[in-house]
Motif scaffolding. Sequence first.
Motif, PDB file in Angstrom:
ATOM      1  N   UNK A 122       0.817  -1.215   0.000  1.00 36.67           N
ATOM      2  CA  UNK A 122       0.000   0.000   0.000  1.00 36.67           C
ATOM      3  C   UNK A 122       0.851   1.265   0.000  1.00 36.67           C
ATOM      4  N   UNK A 123       2.137   1.150   0.329  1.00 38.22           N
ATOM      5  CA  UNK A 123       3.027   2.319   0.328  1.00 38.22           C
ATOM      6  C   UNK A 123       3.974   2.299  -0.869  1.00 38.22           C
ATOM      7  N   UNK A 124       3.535   1.659  -1.939  1.00 40.33           N
ATOM      8  CA  UNK A 124       4.265   1.761  -3.201  1.00 40.33           C
ATOM      9  C   UNK A 124       5.337   0.733  -3.439  1.00 40.33           C
ATOM     10  N   UNK A 125       5.370  -0.344  -2.662  1.00 35.35           N
ATOM     11  CA  UNK A 125       6.372  -1.374  -2.888  1.00 35.35           C
ATOM     12  C   UNK A 125       6.149  -2.053  -4.234  1.00 35.35           C
ATOM     13  N   UNK A 126       7.246  -2.497  -4.816  1.00 31.15           N
ATOM     14  CA  UNK A 126       7.179  -3.285  -6.046  1.00 31.15           C
ATOM     15  C   UNK A 126       7.071  -4.764  -5.695  1.00 31.15           C
ATOM     16  N   UNK A 127       6.460  -5.516  -6.589  1.00 31.72           N
ATOM     17  CA  UNK A 127       6.282  -6.951  -6.375  1.00 31.72           C
ATOM     18  C   UNK A 127       7.166  -7.719  -7.354  1.00 31.72           C
ATOM     19  N   UNK A 128       7.907  -8.684  -6.810  1.00 33.39           N
ATOM     20  CA  UNK A 128       8.712  -9.597  -7.616  1.00 33.39           C
ATOM     21  C   UNK A 128       8.400 -11.026  -7.190  1.00 33.39           C
ATOM     22  N   UNK A 129       8.754 -11.986  -8.039  1.00 31.73           N
ATOM     23  CA  UNK A 129       8.715 -13.363  -7.562  1.00 31.73           C
ATOM     24  C   UNK A 129       9.792 -13.529  -6.503  1.00 31.73           C
ATOM     25  N   UNK A 130       9.599 -14.473  -5.612  1.00 28.92           N
ATOM     26  CA  UNK A 130      10.584 -14.725  -4.563  1.00 28.92           C
ATOM     27  C   UNK A 130      11.936 -15.060  -5.187  1.00 28.92           C
TER      28      UNK A 130
END
Length: 251
Positions: A151-159
């Motif tokens: 919710x604070x703008x983190x990016x998502x990657x695969x583990x």
Amino acid sequence: MNKPKINNKFHKNQLLMEDPQLAKFIPESKILTKKNLIDLLNKYKNVVIKPTRGSLGKGIIMVTEIGMEEYELLILNKKKHINGQNTLYIYLKNQENDFIPNIVQYYIPLAKVFGRPIDLRYIIQRKDRDWTITGKYAKVAKEGYAVTNFEHGSSILTVEEALKNSTIKNLNMNKLLVKLESITLSISKCLTRYFTNHMIWGCDLGIDEKGEIWIIEVNAAPQTKGFLELESLMPMYKTIESFKINKKKFR
């Protein structure tokens, strides 16, 4: 402890601390008092303050001792300087909700990707007695932030991608992945002893640059929106939702 509450982070930490297999993965945590604050700052120099209840990264404050009774606070991406132990403690207590006490906790020096801290979200569920890891992804903090909340703008990657590109030294990918899954399963089995009918946990796991795993917190109602960020995570999202729909009443 009285009857543990499922939405209380400190209660769940204490329950995990009682498990000899999991205790070593829990960062030292105490209820916020002046003595506990100063003791942990003297010991570690870096601590995190967070509510015992809440989500979305609200109320999280990083505190770093940068000189003799001189402290730097990071609140989201804003820095604040405070001089004096009393002034620091009063400021932190004033940020506290009257009905939700804060925790002071060792601040884990998280491994980084692209110079930003990362942690991992593992979802574990059951339809009856057996627990299954149904999803996982990595959260990369937004530039200038220490919190990794989506919710604070983190990016998502695969583990796997996050670990491959991280600052973890002497990375053994396969060994680390097996250990992460083992810890997640152990968390669910431990908490099931106290919350016998609960069907889902969201485990936020940190890894420091030495490759040591830490249990940051365990959520009873984890957000799963991060799985919608990558096409490769969509099968996990569908599995998670299917578990929710098809769960049986546990007996």
